[in-house]
Write a protein that holds these residues in place. Structure first.
Motif, mmCIF file in Angstrom:
data_model
loop_
_atom_site.group_PDB
_atom_site.id
_atom_site.type_symbol
_atom_site.label_atom_id
_atom_site.label_comp_id
_atom_site.label_asym_id
_atom_site.label_seq_id
_atom_site.Cartn_x
_atom_site.Cartn_y
_atom_site.Cartn_z
ATOM 1 N N ALA A 32 -2.551 -3.008 -4.370
ATOM 2 C CA ALA A 32 -3.239 -2.060 -3.460
ATOM 3 C C ALA A 32 -3.513 -0.859 -3.960
ATOM 4 O O ALA A 32 -4.417 -0.151 -4.216
ATOM 5 C CB ALA A 32 -2.698 -1.912 -1.924
ATOM 6 N N ASP A 81 -12.500 -2.171 3.366
ATOM 7 C CA ASP A 81 -11.820 -1.437 2.406
ATOM 8 C C ASP A 81 -11.382 -0.225 2.885
ATOM 9 O O ASP A 81 -12.290 0.698 3.440
ATOM 10 C CB ASP A 81 -12.558 -1.151 1.076
ATOM 11 C CG ASP A 81 -12.359 -2.499 0.131
ATOM 12 O OD1 ASP A 81 -11.868 -3.506 0.531
ATOM 13 O OD2 ASP A 81 -13.004 -2.688 -0.976
ATOM 14 N N ARG A 93 -2.090 -3.404 2.709
ATOM 15 C CA ARG A 93 -2.931 -3.764 1.367
ATOM 16 C C ARG A 93 -4.206 -2.558 1.324
ATOM 17 O O ARG A 93 -4.173 -1.745 2.285
ATOM 18 C CB ARG A 93 -3.588 -5.201 1.535
ATOM 19 C CG ARG A 93 -2.345 -6.168 1.859
ATOM 20 C CD ARG A 93 -1.382 -6.217 0.445
ATOM 21 N NE ARG A 93 -0.048 -7.093 0.913
ATOM 22 C CZ ARG A 93 0.660 -7.295 0.203
ATOM 23 N NH1 ARG A 93 0.955 -6.283 -1.109
ATOM 24 N NH2 ARG A 93 1.843 -7.910 0.421
ATOM 25 N N TRP A 94 -5.175 -2.885 0.563
ATOM 26 C CA TRP A 94 -6.093 -1.869 0.459
ATOM 27 C C TRP A 94 -7.048 -2.179 1.273
ATOM 28 O O TRP A 94 -8.284 -1.215 1.424
ATOM 29 C CB TRP A 94 -6.689 -2.243 -0.945
ATOM 30 C CG TRP A 94 -7.485 -3.454 -1.123
ATOM 31 C CD1 TRP A 94 -8.913 -3.761 -1.061
ATOM 32 C CD2 TRP A 94 -7.138 -4.922 -1.664
ATOM 33 N NE1 TRP A 94 -9.183 -5.035 -1.189
ATOM 34 C CE2 TRP A 94 -8.238 -5.634 -1.675
ATOM 35 C CE3 TRP A 94 -5.777 -5.343 -1.790
ATOM 36 C CZ2 TRP A 94 -7.894 -6.985 -1.871
ATOM 37 C CZ3 TRP A 94 -5.584 -6.468 -1.980
ATOM 38 C CH2 TRP A 94 -6.734 -7.471 -1.932
ATOM 39 N N LEU A 148 0.840 -1.383 0.068
ATOM 40 C CA LEU A 148 0.114 -0.072 0.245
ATOM 41 C C LEU A 148 0.656 1.178 0.003
ATOM 42 O O LEU A 148 0.654 2.116 -0.671
ATOM 43 C CB LEU A 148 -0.789 0.134 1.178
ATOM 44 C CG LEU A 148 -1.771 1.177 1.463
ATOM 45 C CD1 LEU A 148 -2.888 1.333 0.210
ATOM 46 C CD2 LEU A 148 -2.471 1.109 2.805
#
Length: 465
Positions: free
Chosen positions: A389, A277, A301-302, A33
Motif C-alpha cells: 500500500a 482507491d 490496504r490502498w 497501510l
C-alpha cells in the motif's frame, strides 16, 4: 544414511564442481497501510511483573478516599497497597504515558462511554484501553492482539469483528468497542458480576481464571491473587493497574495531571457500492490520504475491500455529498476506480509457484484473493496481485490535489441535474462540483447569480482520472 550418502558421492567424484548458487531470500509479508505501533500493555506488564513496586506516599490514601467519596465509581475500587502503588507510579514515573494516553483518549471516550451506557455496562470500563493500548487504534502486542481493546484474532471473530487481508475491524475504535462491550458482559456474567475477576479474565483468559477460581475456592480476585502460583503475575498486576487508571482518568486534575483532550474528528459516512482507491477518495473529498486513513484505521490496504458491494467509509465532515456526486459520475461512465493487477493461472500453477513468481508470500496471495492457503487454482483463474500500500500511495503522491477550476467545456465531464437546496448559492454549488460560477451560468443560461430552492440546474461534473 550417512555412509550411503558418502558412497554415492564417490561415484560422481569426477563430475566437475558446479557453482554454488545462493538461494533467493524468502519474500516478506506485504506491509499494511498503517504500520502497527507497539501496544502499551506489553511494556507496562513487562516493567512491573518482575519487580516490587515502591509503597505509595502516606498522604495518597486519604486523597484517593476523598476523591472516591466525591465522584464515586461503578466498579468497586479497593484502597489496597497495590492500587495505591500504581496511582503513585502514574503520578511519577509514568506521568507522561498517562497524560498522553488521556489526551489521545479524548478522541474516543465520548463514543466508548456512549456504547457502554447503551449496553448498561459500568462507564469505568472506558478507561481499560488506557492501559491496553493508550487509545491507539493500530496498537499491536507481541501476542498479536490488536487495536484500542487489544483483541486476539480468535476472540475478535467470536465477538463479531471482521478480519481479512483488506480490513481488520479490531482497529476500528467503534466496532471494537461494541465487541468489547459484548465480551466484557459475557465475562461479568461468567463470574456472577464480579468485575475484578472479569478484568482478570480479560487479560489472562476466562478459562484459566475460571479454573483457578474453581481449584482454589477463592471468593474474589484478591483472594485468588494472594495464592501466588494460581494465575500469572502479569494478571495479578493487571487488575490493580487498570483500577488505578480508572481512578486517575476519572479525575486527572486531582492527581496533578493537566490534560487537554483531543477532539473527536467530525466525519460523515458514505456507502461505496464497489471498491475505490483511497487516493481517489481523498481527491474527491479535497483532503489527504492520511486523513482518510486516520478516519478509517481498520483499512489495511490502498483500496476498500475488493469484494464489498456496500462498504461504509468515513470521510471528513461536509464532503460526503461531493464524494457521492463524483462516484455517481464515475458510475455513469463505468470508470474503473481501483488499481488492481491480475495474474492468470497457467497449467501446473499452484499458489506456492505463483507467489514465488510474483515475489510475494503465499499467505498474502491467498488472503488477497479470499482463498484458503491450501486452495488449488484452476487454469485461467484470475488472481489479484497483492501489492504494498505504501508503494501504491507513493506512486500517486500529489494526486490528491484538486484540479484547477475548469472552463465551461464539457468534453471531460458528464451531465447531471442538481436540485437547488435552501441556502445554496452558485458559489457553493460550483465548489461542490469543482467548477466555476461562470460555467454554471453558461450551462444554465443565467444572466444573474440569483437562484431559488427547488430550481433544477444542469451541471457537467468532472470525471476523476
Amino acid at each position: 544414511m550417512v555412509l550411503a550418502a558418502a558412497g554415492a558421492a564417490g561415484l560422481h567424484a569426477q563430475t566437475p564442481p558446479t557453482e554454488t548458487q545462493t538461494p533467493a531470500p524468502a519474500p516478506l509479508a506485504i506491509p499494511e497501510l498503517t504500520e502497527p505501533e507497539p501496544a502499551s500493555i506489553d511494556k507496562l506488564l513487562e516493567m512491573f511483573a518482575s519487580v516490587e513496586l515502591p509503597p505509595a506516599p502516606p498522604t495518597l490514601e486519604s486523597t484517593v478516599q476523598s476523591d472516591l467519596q466525591t465522584l464515586g465509581h461503578d466498579i468497586p475500587i479497593p484502597l489496597n497497597a497495590r492500587v495505591l502503588a500504581y496511582i503513585a507510579l502514574f503520578q511519577g514515573r509514568l506521568r507522561d504515558f498517562i497524560e498522553e494516553g488521556l489526551q489521545r483518549g479524548g478522541r474516543y471516550l465520548p463514543m466508548i462511554q456512549g456504547i457502554l451506557r447503551a449496553e448498561g455496562l459500568p462507564l469505568d470500563l472506558a478507561y481499560v484501553p488506557l492501559i491496553e493500548s493508550a487509545f491507539k487504534p493500530n496498537a499491536l502486542s507481541r501476542a498479536r492482539a490488536r487495536g484500542v481493546w487489544q483483541f486476539m484474532a480468535g476472540t475478535a471473530t467470536l465477538n463479531g469483528l471482521r478480519r481479512d487481508w483488506y480490513v481488520d475491524e479490531r482497529s476500528d475504535p467503534e466496532k471494537s468497542t461494541q465487541a468489547a462491550a459484548r465480551y466484557l458482559r459475557t465475562l461479568a456474567d461468567q463470574f456472577d458480576g464480579d468485575w475484578h475477576l472479569a478484568l482478570a479474565s480479560y487479560n489472562g483468559g476466562p478459562g484459566r481464571v475460571g479454573r483457578a477460581v474453581k481449584r482454589t475456592g477463592a471468593e474474589d480476585f484478591w483472594e485468588l491473587a494472594a495464592k501466588r502460583r494460581q494465575i500469572p503475575r502479569e494478571t495479578r498486576e493487571y487488575v490493580p493497574m487498570v483500577l488505578a487508571a480508572m481512578v486517575v482518568a476519572k479525575n486527572p486534575a486531582q492527581y496533578g495531571f493537566h490534560v487537554e483532550p483531543e477532539r473527536a474528528p467530525a466525519y460523515e459516512t458514505v456507502v461505496l457500492p464497489r471498491p475505490v482507491d483511497l487516493q481517489r477518495i481523498a481527491q474527491w473529498a479535497d483532503t489527504t490520504i492520511d486523513e482518510i486513513r486516520s478516519l478509517n484505521p481498520e483499512l489495511r490496504r490502498w483500496t476498500t475491500p475488493v469484494r464489498d458491494a456496500q462498504y461504509e467509509l468515513k470521510v471528513p465532515a461536509g464532503t460526503a455529498e461531493r464524494v457521492m456526486v463524483q462516484l455517481a459520475a464515475a458510475d455513469a461512465l463505468n470508470t474503473n476506480l481501483v488499481s488492481l493487477n491480475w495474474y492468470t493461472a497457467k497449467r501446473g500453477d499452484t499458489l506456492t509457484i505463483i507467489a514465488r513468481r510474483l515475489g510475494v508470500t503465499r499467505s498474502d496471495l491467498a488472503e488477497a484473493n479470499y482463498l484458503r492457503i491450501s486452495a488449488k487454482v484452476a487454469v485461467g483463474q484470475k488472481l489479484i496481485v497483492p501489492r504494498d500500500a505504501t508503494v501504491m500511495l507513493a506512486r500517486n503522491d500529489g494526486a490528491t490535489a484538486v484540479p484547477a477550476a475548469p472552463k465551461a467545456s464539457t468534453a471531460d465531464r458528464v451531465k447531471v441535474s442538481y436540485r437547488v437546496k435552501p441556502g445554496d448559492t452558485l458559489t457553493s454549488i460550483a465548489r461542490l462540483y469543482e467548477t466555476t460560477v461562470a460555467a454554471l451560468k453558461n450551462w444554465n443560461n443565467l444572466s444573474t447569480n440569483l437562484i431559488k430552492a427547488g430550481q433544477r440546474l444542469t451541471v457537467y461534473t468532472r470525471i476523476a482520472d
